[in-house]
Motif scaffolding. Structure first.
Motif, PDB file in Angstrom:
ATOM      1  N   THR A 182       0.817  -1.214   0.000  1.00  0.00           N
ATOM      2  CA  THR A 182       0.000   0.000   0.000  1.00  0.00           C
ATOM      3  C   THR A 182       0.850   1.264   0.000  1.00  0.00           C
ATOM      4  O   THR A 182       0.539   2.232  -0.686  1.00  0.00           O
ATOM      5  CB  THR A 182      -0.943   0.016   1.217  1.00  0.00           C
ATOM      6  OG1 THR A 182      -1.729  -1.176   1.204  1.00  0.00           O
ATOM      7  CG2 THR A 182      -1.864   1.211   1.166  1.00  0.00           C
ATOM      8  N   TYR A 215       2.066   2.991  -3.360  1.00  0.00           N
ATOM      9  CA  TYR A 215       1.176   3.892  -4.102  1.00  0.00           C
ATOM     10  C   TYR A 215       1.176   5.295  -3.507  1.00  0.00           C
ATOM     11  O   TYR A 215       1.171   6.290  -4.226  1.00  0.00           O
ATOM     12  CB  TYR A 215      -0.248   3.336  -4.111  1.00  0.00           C
ATOM     13  CG  TYR A 215      -0.350   1.931  -4.657  1.00  0.00           C
ATOM     14  CD1 TYR A 215       0.002   1.639  -5.964  1.00  0.00           C
ATOM     15  CD2 TYR A 215      -0.798   0.887  -3.860  1.00  0.00           C
ATOM     16  CE1 TYR A 215      -0.095   0.356  -6.469  1.00  0.00           C
ATOM     17  CE2 TYR A 215      -0.899  -0.405  -4.351  1.00  0.00           C
ATOM     18  CZ  TYR A 215      -0.545  -0.665  -5.655  1.00  0.00           C
ATOM     19  OH  TYR A 215      -0.631  -1.941  -6.147  1.00  0.00           O
ATOM     20  N   ARG A 227       0.886  -7.492  -6.229  1.00  0.00           N
ATOM     21  CA  ARG A 227      -0.001  -6.363  -6.521  1.00  0.00           C
ATOM     22  C   ARG A 227       0.328  -5.704  -7.872  1.00  0.00           C
ATOM     23  O   ARG A 227      -0.527  -5.083  -8.490  1.00  0.00           O
ATOM     24  CB  ARG A 227       0.110  -5.309  -5.413  1.00  0.00           C
ATOM     25  CG  ARG A 227      -0.199  -5.833  -4.014  1.00  0.00           C
ATOM     26  CD  ARG A 227      -1.678  -5.993  -3.778  1.00  0.00           C
ATOM     27  NE  ARG A 227      -1.950  -6.424  -2.421  1.00  0.00           N
ATOM     28  CZ  ARG A 227      -2.183  -5.603  -1.397  1.00  0.00           C
ATOM     29  NH1 ARG A 227      -2.158  -4.297  -1.595  1.00  0.00           N
ATOM     30  NH2 ARG A 227      -2.424  -6.081  -0.190  1.00  0.00           N
ATOM     31  N   LEU A 228       1.604  -5.839  -8.268  1.00  0.00           N
ATOM     32  CA  LEU A 228       2.050  -5.160  -9.487  1.00  0.00           C
ATOM     33  C   LEU A 228       2.048  -6.072 -10.713  1.00  0.00           C
ATOM     34  O   LEU A 228       2.624  -5.721 -11.746  1.00  0.00           O
ATOM     35  CB  LEU A 228       3.462  -4.592  -9.275  1.00  0.00           C
ATOM     36  CG  LEU A 228       3.615  -3.483  -8.231  1.00  0.00           C
ATOM     37  CD1 LEU A 228       5.067  -3.085  -8.084  1.00  0.00           C
ATOM     38  CD2 LEU A 228       2.768  -2.268  -8.587  1.00  0.00           C
ATOM     39  N   LEU A 283      -3.039   1.872 -15.693  1.00  0.00           N
ATOM     40  CA  LEU A 283      -3.675   0.866 -14.845  1.00  0.00           C
ATOM     41  C   LEU A 283      -4.349   1.544 -13.667  1.00  0.00           C
ATOM     42  O   LEU A 283      -3.773   2.440 -13.041  1.00  0.00           O
ATOM     43  CB  LEU A 283      -2.630  -0.141 -14.339  1.00  0.00           C
ATOM     44  CG  LEU A 283      -1.978  -1.023 -15.413  1.00  0.00           C
ATOM     45  CD1 LEU A 283      -0.779  -1.746 -14.829  1.00  0.00           C
ATOM     46  CD2 LEU A 283      -2.983  -2.020 -15.973  1.00  0.00           C
ATOM     47  N   TYR A 334      -5.850   1.133  -9.934  1.00  0.00           N
ATOM     48  CA  TYR A 334      -5.812   0.310  -8.727  1.00  0.00           C
ATOM     49  C   TYR A 334      -6.742   0.916  -7.682  1.00  0.00           C
ATOM     50  O   TYR A 334      -6.817   2.147  -7.546  1.00  0.00           O
ATOM     51  CB  TYR A 334      -4.395   0.246  -8.144  1.00  0.00           C
ATOM     52  CG  TYR A 334      -3.423  -0.600  -8.924  1.00  0.00           C
ATOM     53  CD1 TYR A 334      -3.137  -1.906  -8.536  1.00  0.00           C
ATOM     54  CD2 TYR A 334      -2.767  -0.093 -10.048  1.00  0.00           C
ATOM     55  CE1 TYR A 334      -2.222  -2.678  -9.245  1.00  0.00           C
ATOM     56  CE2 TYR A 334      -1.865  -0.851 -10.759  1.00  0.00           C
ATOM     57  CZ  TYR A 334      -1.595  -2.143 -10.345  1.00  0.00           C
ATOM     58  OH  TYR A 334      -0.712  -2.908 -11.047  1.00  0.00           O
ATOM     59  N   LYS A 335      -7.410   0.071  -6.940  1.00  0.00           N
ATOM     60  CA  LYS A 335      -8.211   0.494  -5.797  1.00  0.00           C
ATOM     61  C   LYS A 335      -7.519   0.003  -4.529  1.00  0.00           C
ATOM     62  O   LYS A 335      -7.355  -1.207  -4.326  1.00  0.00           O
ATOM     63  CB  LYS A 335      -9.623  -0.093  -5.871  1.00  0.00           C
ATOM     64  CG  LYS A 335     -10.430   0.356  -7.092  1.00  0.00           C
ATOM     65  CD  LYS A 335     -10.850   1.816  -6.996  1.00  0.00           C
ATOM     66  CE  LYS A 335     -11.767   2.200  -8.150  1.00  0.00           C
ATOM     67  NZ  LYS A 335     -12.224   3.604  -8.041  1.00  0.00           N
ATOM     68  N   VAL A 336      -7.075   0.944  -3.682  1.00  0.00           N
ATOM     69  CA  VAL A 336      -6.379   0.574  -2.452  1.00  0.00           C
ATOM     70  C   VAL A 336      -7.145   1.138  -1.257  1.00  0.00           C
ATOM     71  O   VAL A 336      -7.859   2.144  -1.364  1.00  0.00           O
ATOM     72  CB  VAL A 336      -4.929   1.101  -2.445  1.00  0.00           C
ATOM     73  CG1 VAL A 336      -4.131   0.492  -3.587  1.00  0.00           C
ATOM     74  CG2 VAL A 336      -4.888   2.625  -2.525  1.00  0.00           C
ATOM     75  N   THR A 388      -8.315   5.667  -5.253  1.00  0.00           N
ATOM     76  CA  THR A 388      -8.034   5.250  -6.622  1.00  0.00           C
ATOM     77  C   THR A 388      -6.632   5.698  -7.006  1.00  0.00           C
ATOM     78  O   THR A 388      -6.273   6.865  -6.855  1.00  0.00           O
ATOM     79  CB  THR A 388      -9.057   5.861  -7.604  1.00  0.00           C
ATOM     80  OG1 THR A 388     -10.373   5.454  -7.216  1.00  0.00           O
ATOM     81  CG2 THR A 388      -8.781   5.403  -9.019  1.00  0.00           C
TER      82      THR A 388
END
Length: 453
Positions: A163, A166, A201-202, A213, A215-217, A230
């Protein structure tokens, strides 16, 4: 050196260096020849050289020897530097140049360097995973090579949770309420990561699924509990992942070239001398490597590659690449081979980008030039791939494969028992005998044997 010897060397070179600009040389009235001993200059039967380091040539000294004016001598020096920096580089030349600070590990350092060069392509970047025991130099190789590249293009991360990556790397876009991370033409180096969670995750990024891309974190706030954010990642970086973990998931194994640093006695001996020189007098050591002409040439070459803005490399008759690749495969074709052929193509294109000034420009896009690869690029790439292909096909790190080939297999063949095999104790004893260091039972049971199974 007399004039007759100079002309003999010119005939040996076929009339001069094939890469030099004849008009520029004739314009200043000086002939320049690059030999194995250095650069020779000739003007009106006056000769100067050979100079092994074109960067250290003094224009006044050159002007005196050739009996020309200092301005013309300066132009001749700049022309020699241009010839030197534009020379074609292959595996052997890279191995020698990078060997100044990285001893042995020939294919490891060349592949890692090409991986970093691939960052300057539009979408042909490839990924590397260094997996080996501690103190073997798995972080040293990428860090040392990163010193050759512009600092703004290299992102080094000592540790990152999935996490935090990001949040740390991204910038918040207030208008759209998203975190944006721009990894276009970047070199991403993860150092000594304890596990593969971040790689998991990547995965879409490593396999180049899309240029952008989403991603939702989740982000844990002090009072508000969990909140979804986002993250938009743009671009394809060249990723180098270093870890001491030898056990890896097939998902990661097929997305990266697996490497392990060499641990031979010769390499360790040379590395000890190098470390003594570096740590004994860091200032003097840094001055020594920065003054090396081959290192200067490589750093300037990288700058020129970046400025050239090459968007793509075309490989003519690319179906022959597929045929050559399949002819080298032992046994049946596997799904992972579809990704392996992509890596070979990426190596071919990296060699072409490295020597872009000698490659034909066949087009141009909004993002830059399109060049054409040659047979030499193809042969060099396959030469590299043959050195590492066996552990790649098996999906294990070269270190684990080395343990099997040098310890487990010989022990099994030496066994006189009806069912050939060897015990864990025998493996650990032979490891200590061969490598002079112990192999822990935990490392054997948790990492090496599961990977081999």
């Amino acid at each position: 050196l007399n004039l007759q010897n100079f002309r003999e060397k010119r005939r040996e070179r076929g009339g001069g260096d094939p890469h030099m600009d004849e008009k520029s040389v004739s314009h200043i009235g000086i002939e320049i020849i690059e030999t194995k001993d250095g650069f020779l200059f000739e003007c009106n039967n006056h000769i100067a050289g050979p100079y092994s380091d074109p960067y250290s040539i003094e224009p006044l000294e050159l002007a005196k020897k050739l009996e020309i004016d200092p301005e013309t001598a300066l132009k001749a020096r700049l022309q020699a530097i241009e010839i030197y920096e534009s020379r074609e580089l292959g595996f052997d030349e890279l191995k020698e140049t990078l060997g100044l600070t990285i001893k042995r590990d020939d294919f490891n350092k060349v592949i890692t360097f090409l991986c970093m060069i691939s960052a300057y392509s539009e979408s042909d970047q490839f990924n590397i995973s260094f997996r080996a025991e501690s103190s073997t130099g798995k972080s040293y190789i990428p860090l040392e090579l990163a010193r050759l590249f512009p600092r703004e293009d290299v992102v080094e991360i000592a540790y990152s949770s999935p996490t935090s990556f990001y949040h740390e790397q991204g910038e918040f876009d207030k208008e759209e309420g998203v975190i944006r991370i721009d990894l276009e033409r970047k070199i991403l180096i993860f150092l000594d990561q304890p596990h593969d969670q971040l790689l998991q995750r990547l995965r879409p990024l490593l396999s180049h699924d899309r240029r952008e891309l989403v991603y939702k974190v989740t982000d844990k706030r002090e009072r508000g509990g969990l909140r979804t954010k986002t993250v938009i990642i743009r671009g394809f970086p060249a990723v180098i992942f270093c870890t001491g973990s030898l056990k890896l998931n097939d998902q990661e194994a097929t997305r990266m070239i697996l490497l392990s640093p060499e641990t031979s006695q010769e390499k360790i001996r040379e590395a000890i001398y190098l470390r003594a020189l570096r740590d004994g007098n860091r200032g003097e050591f840094d001055s020594w490597i920065d003054s090396d002409p081959k290192r200067k040439m490589l750093k300037n070459r990288i700058k020129r590659i970046k400025e050239a803005k090459i968007s793509d490399v075309i490989i003519p008759n690319s179906e022959k690449i597929a045929e050559r690749f399949m002819n080298q495969i032992r046994g049946v074709l596997k799904p992972r081979h579809m990704r392996d052929i992509t890596r070979i193509i990426a190596l071919i294109k990296s060699f072409a980008i490295l020597n872009f000034m000698h490659r034909k420009i066949v087009g141009e896009t909004l993002n830059g030039k399109v060049i054409e690869a040659t047979e030499k690029d193809i042969d060099q790439a396959f030469q590299l791939w043959e050195m590492i292909s066996e552990p790649q096909e098996l999906g294990v790190s070269p270190f684990v494969y080395q343990v099997f080939k040098e310890i487990i297999e010989p022990l099994a063949l030496e066994s006189c028992r009806e069912i050939k095999g060897c015990t864990r104790t025998e493996i650990m004893q032979r490891f200590l005998q061969l490598y002079g260091r112990p192999l822990s039972r935990i490392r054997l049971d948790r990492d090496i044997l599961p990977a081999l199974e």
